[in-house]
Design a protein around this motif. Structure first.
Motif, PDB file in Angstrom:
ATOM      1  N   ASN A 104      11.536 -36.461 -35.338  1.00  0.00           N
ATOM      2  CA  ASN A 104      12.268 -35.259 -34.788  1.00  0.00           C
ATOM      3  C   ASN A 104      11.716 -34.766 -33.444  1.00  0.00           C
ATOM      4  O   ASN A 104      10.619 -35.239 -33.210  1.00  0.00           O
ATOM      5  CB  ASN A 104      12.520 -34.105 -35.569  1.00  0.00           C
ATOM      6  CG  ASN A 104      13.441 -32.914 -34.942  1.00  0.00           C
ATOM      7  OD1 ASN A 104      14.193 -33.213 -34.276  1.00  0.00           O
ATOM      8  ND2 ASN A 104      12.986 -31.602 -35.441  1.00  0.00           N
ATOM      9  N   ASP A 107      13.497 -35.059 -27.775  1.00  0.00           N
ATOM     10  CA  ASP A 107      13.728 -34.589 -26.664  1.00  0.00           C
ATOM     11  C   ASP A 107      12.695 -34.132 -25.938  1.00  0.00           C
ATOM     12  O   ASP A 107      12.661 -34.009 -24.594  1.00  0.00           O
ATOM     13  CB  ASP A 107      14.791 -33.172 -26.917  1.00  0.00           C
ATOM     14  CG  ASP A 107      13.811 -32.318 -27.556  1.00  0.00           C
ATOM     15  OD1 ASP A 107      13.535 -31.066 -27.279  1.00  0.00           O
ATOM     16  OD2 ASP A 107      13.801 -32.573 -28.877  1.00  0.00           O
ATOM     17  N   ALA A 141      16.907 -32.381 -33.462  1.00  0.00           N
ATOM     18  CA  ALA A 141      17.383 -31.598 -34.269  1.00  0.00           C
ATOM     19  C   ALA A 141      17.992 -30.280 -33.339  1.00  0.00           C
ATOM     20  O   ALA A 141      19.146 -29.810 -33.379  1.00  0.00           O
ATOM     21  CB  ALA A 141      16.826 -31.164 -35.438  1.00  0.00           C
ATOM     22  N   HIS A 142      17.096 -29.962 -32.426  1.00  0.00           N
ATOM     23  CA  HIS A 142      17.254 -28.852 -31.327  1.00  0.00           C
ATOM     24  C   HIS A 142      18.444 -29.217 -30.615  1.00  0.00           C
ATOM     25  O   HIS A 142      19.243 -28.118 -30.337  1.00  0.00           O
ATOM     26  CB  HIS A 142      15.938 -28.562 -30.884  1.00  0.00           C
ATOM     27  CG  HIS A 142      15.953 -27.614 -29.775  1.00  0.00           C
ATOM     28  ND1 HIS A 142      16.348 -26.144 -30.219  1.00  0.00           N
ATOM     29  CD2 HIS A 142      15.857 -27.514 -28.562  1.00  0.00           C
ATOM     30  CE1 HIS A 142      16.327 -25.501 -29.170  1.00  0.00           C
ATOM     31  NE2 HIS A 142      15.965 -26.078 -28.108  1.00  0.00           N
ATOM     32  N   ASN A 170       6.893 -26.622 -39.411  1.00  0.00           N
ATOM     33  CA  ASN A 170       6.825 -27.012 -38.214  1.00  0.00           C
ATOM     34  C   ASN A 170       7.623 -28.526 -37.538  1.00  0.00           C
ATOM     35  O   ASN A 170       7.680 -28.566 -36.415  1.00  0.00           O
ATOM     36  CB  ASN A 170       5.455 -26.993 -37.473  1.00  0.00           C
ATOM     37  CG  ASN A 170       5.214 -25.519 -37.448  1.00  0.00           C
ATOM     38  OD1 ASN A 170       5.890 -24.776 -36.810  1.00  0.00           O
ATOM     39  ND2 ASN A 170       3.963 -25.279 -37.308  1.00  0.00           N
ATOM     40  N   GLY A 172      10.448 -29.083 -37.761  1.00  0.00           N
ATOM     41  CA  GLY A 172      11.877 -28.778 -37.289  1.00  0.00           C
ATOM     42  C   GLY A 172      12.941 -29.136 -38.518  1.00  0.00           C
ATOM     43  O   GLY A 172      14.135 -29.446 -38.232  1.00  0.00           O
ATOM     44  N   LYS A 173      12.481 -28.965 -39.744  1.00  0.00           N
ATOM     45  CA  LYS A 173      13.035 -29.188 -41.056  1.00  0.00           C
ATOM     46  C   LYS A 173      14.326 -28.226 -41.109  1.00  0.00           C
ATOM     47  O   LYS A 173      15.625 -28.645 -41.319  1.00  0.00           O
ATOM     48  CB  LYS A 173      12.384 -29.512 -42.227  1.00  0.00           C
ATOM     49  CG  LYS A 173      13.262 -29.911 -43.418  1.00  0.00           C
ATOM     50  CD  LYS A 173      12.248 -30.374 -44.464  1.00  0.00           C
ATOM     51  CE  LYS A 173      11.376 -29.523 -45.244  1.00  0.00           C
ATOM     52  NZ  LYS A 173      12.249 -28.237 -45.785  1.00  0.00           N
ATOM     53  N   SER A 174      14.055 -27.095 -40.882  1.00  0.00           N
ATOM     54  CA  SER A 174      15.057 -26.123 -40.863  1.00  0.00           C
ATOM     55  C   SER A 174      16.228 -26.227 -39.811  1.00  0.00           C
ATOM     56  O   SER A 174      17.258 -26.136 -39.960  1.00  0.00           O
ATOM     57  CB  SER A 174      14.522 -24.625 -40.617  1.00  0.00           C
ATOM     58  OG  SER A 174      13.363 -24.451 -41.637  1.00  0.00           O
ATOM     59  N   THR A 175      15.679 -26.561 -38.559  1.00  0.00           N
ATOM     60  CA  THR A 175      16.601 -26.702 -37.594  1.00  0.00           C
ATOM     61  C   THR A 175      17.519 -28.070 -38.029  1.00  0.00           C
ATOM     62  O   THR A 175      18.749 -28.101 -37.703  1.00  0.00           O
ATOM     63  CB  THR A 175      15.817 -26.948 -36.257  1.00  0.00           C
ATOM     64  OG1 THR A 175      14.951 -26.027 -36.108  1.00  0.00           O
ATOM     65  CG2 THR A 175      16.767 -26.976 -34.899  1.00  0.00           C
TER      66      THR A 175
HETATM   67  P1  GDP Z   1      10.290 -26.140 -40.097  1.00  0.00           P
HETATM   68  O1  GDP Z   1       9.166 -25.204 -40.230  1.00  0.00           O
HETATM   69  O2  GDP Z   1      10.119 -27.636 -40.255  1.00  0.00           O
HETATM   70  O3  GDP Z   1      11.563 -25.800 -40.829  1.00  0.00           O
HETATM   71  O4  GDP Z   1      10.756 -26.285 -38.504  1.00  0.00           O
HETATM   72  P2  GDP Z   1      11.723 -25.173 -37.701  1.00  0.00           P
HETATM   73  O5  GDP Z   1      13.068 -25.854 -37.848  1.00  0.00           O
HETATM   74  O6  GDP Z   1      11.216 -23.898 -37.813  1.00  0.00           O
HETATM   75  O7  GDP Z   1      11.245 -25.684 -36.230  1.00  0.00           O
HETATM   76  C1  GDP Z   1       9.691 -25.452 -35.797  1.00  0.00           C
HETATM   77  C2  GDP Z   1       9.440 -25.445 -34.419  1.00  0.00           C
HETATM   78  O8  GDP Z   1       9.970 -26.639 -33.735  1.00  0.00           O
HETATM   79  C3  GDP Z   1      10.562 -24.455 -33.763  1.00  0.00           C
HETATM   80  O9  GDP Z   1       9.834 -23.880 -32.541  1.00  0.00           O
HETATM   81  C4  GDP Z   1      11.752 -24.911 -33.298  1.00  0.00           C
HETATM   82  O10 GDP Z   1      12.414 -24.553 -32.238  1.00  0.00           O
HETATM   83  C5  GDP Z   1      10.994 -26.502 -32.690  1.00  0.00           C
HETATM   84  N1  GDP Z   1      12.186 -27.506 -32.890  1.00  0.00           N
HETATM   85  C6  GDP Z   1      12.801 -27.842 -34.140  1.00  0.00           C
HETATM   86  N2  GDP Z   1      13.540 -29.069 -33.667  1.00  0.00           N
HETATM   87  C7  GDP Z   1      13.375 -29.093 -32.543  1.00  0.00           C
HETATM   88  C8  GDP Z   1      13.729 -30.186 -31.596  1.00  0.00           C
HETATM   89  O11 GDP Z   1      14.422 -31.202 -31.833  1.00  0.00           O
HETATM   90  N3  GDP Z   1      13.113 -30.393 -30.467  1.00  0.00           N
HETATM   91  C9  GDP Z   1      12.097 -29.581 -30.005  1.00  0.00           C
HETATM   92  N4  GDP Z   1      11.936 -29.643 -28.805  1.00  0.00           N
HETATM   93  N5  GDP Z   1      11.899 -28.402 -30.727  1.00  0.00           N
HETATM   94  C10 GDP Z   1      12.422 -28.363 -32.275  1.00  0.00           C
END
Ligand code: GDP
Length: 367
Positions: A104, A107, A141-142, A170, A172-175
């Motif tokens: 992930n 970008d 994912a973002h 961190n 980006g799994k939730s995203t």
């Molecule tokens: P989780 O802890 O794996 O569930 O991660 P989150 O979905 O909370 O994302 C962790 C951080 O990474 C956040 O600040 C998101 O905005 C960022 N993030 C998630 N996906 C992406 C992506 O595809 N690109 C970028 N640049 N940041 C991302």
């Protein structure tokens, strides 16, 4: 709290102390008859998944559980923190289940990066780390790029079975999951939680149309991530928000670059050469003489050399030195979770320093 309260959504014991930990609910919600933790509340009302952290024991139990289920494992890693976000040992737990590896945050890579080279590097690294993924995909994912392909690949490789999404915090799994939820379900009520045997946390179950489901397992903490050595307020400085703009330095042997107080790069031996730094655009790079570098770090970490700032500098582990003799032109020195420095020329000796526990690696340039 005398009597133990449990969330009506996932069954986790309710606590009011730590919003980052499982079962958190604000004190005001305790008066209600049916108490629901913040995570389930957000899921129920907004279809949004909140990241929560896990203990190492829970992590092991989840991994053990994966081998006993039949299905496709989707492993998410952060392309920008590949080694830091790897989840070592997963291959020993997945049994005969196939693993689809999804990198992930694509970008963030500069446009000049060659995507095929990235995929080949990931395949090679995965192999070195003992995992043979069925396929490797790059997504954001973002931004949403690559998500259609990722969902098609999941559908293709799961062969009618369930899907388990794993990854450390961190990545980006939730995203990623939130995007799938929005695409797959539209509105909310269909999503449920389901119990994963032996863990304190339940998994989010997203139905697929054939009675099978995508299970989102809780995010796993990987203690060696650079991110865990920083206060959340400073994490924003090292996590790039936008595509990285490479910065090139012409250095003579005997010069040093500092990236805040987080990393150091010594050019020890070789002809004058070009070094291209790929880190978050707002991070400060400080150039100095190698002979003065130790003193500069000792006296100015937390001020001139920041982040971390003075307030948090003592939480940062000491920097550990890794020396490399580089023979090939266009070689990357990778600081997990921070970025990388491309050595453009051949035949030089360099030393790279990162906080103890954070990996430093060498790879052929991705550009
Ligand atoms: P989780 O802890 O794996 O569930 O991660 P989150 O979905 O909370 O994302 C962790 C951080 O990474 C956040 O600040 C998101 O905005 C960022 N993030 C998630 N996906 C992406 C992506 O595809 N690109 C970028 N640049 N940041 C991302």
């Amino acid at each position: 709290m005398n009597e133990k309260l449990h969330c009506i959504g996932c069954g986790t014991e309710i606590q009011t102390e730590n919003p980052q930990e499982p079962g958190y609910a604000p004190v005001s919600s305790l008066e209600k008859e049916d108490i629901i933790c913040k995570r389930c509340f957000r899921l129920k009302n907004y279809n949004e998944l909140q990241p929560v952290s896990l203990t190492d024991d829970d992590f092991l139990r989840i991994l053990n559980g994966l081998g006993t289920q039949k299905g496709l494992i989707v492993k998410i890693v952060d392309i920008f923190d590949f080694n830091g976000s790897w989840l070592p040992g997963l291959h020993r737990f997945v049994g005969s289940n196939p693993v689809l590896l999804i990198a992930n945050k694509v970008d963030l890579l500069p446009k000049s990066v060659n995507k095929n080279k990235v995929i080949n590097w990931i395949k090679q690294e995965a192999k070195n780390l003992g995992l043979k993924p069925i396929d490797v995909l790059l997504v954001s994912a973002h931004k949403g790029s690559g998500m259609t392909e990722a969902m098609e690949a999941i559908e293709h490789y799961r062969r009618g079975e369930d899907v388990y999404v794993v990854g450390c915090t961190n990545v980006g799994k939730s995203t990623f999951i939130n995007r799938i939820i929005k695409t797959a379900t539209g509105t909310g009520d269909i999503i449920t939680t389901s119990h994963f045997p032996g863990t304190t946390l339940d998994m989010i179950e997203i139905p697929l149309d054939d009675k099978k489901a995508i299970f989102d397992t809780p995010g796993i903490i990987n203690h060696h991530q650079m991110a865990h050595y920083l206060d959340p307020s400073e994490l924003k400085f090292i996590m790039p928000k936008k595509e990285i703009k490479p910065k090139t330095f012409q250095l003579n042997a005997g010069q040093t670059l500092f990236v805040g107080a987080l990393a150091r790069f010594d050019f020890i031996q070789g002809q004058r050469a070009a070094f291209t730094v790929h880190i978050a655009n707002d991070l400060d790079i400080h150039r100095t003489k190698l002979e003065k570098a130790d003193e500069l770090y000792a006296n100015h970490r937390g001020e001139l050399l920041a982040p971390p700032s003075e307030k948090y500098i003592d939480q940062l582990p000491r920097l550990v030195r890794h020396e490399f003799s580089i023979k090939e032109a266009k070689t990357d020195i990778v600081f997990s979770g921070l970025g990388w420095i491309t050595i453009q020329d051949t035949n030089c000796v360099i030393a790279a320093y990162a906080p103890e526990g954070v990996e430093v690696q060498v790879r052929p340039s991705l550009i």
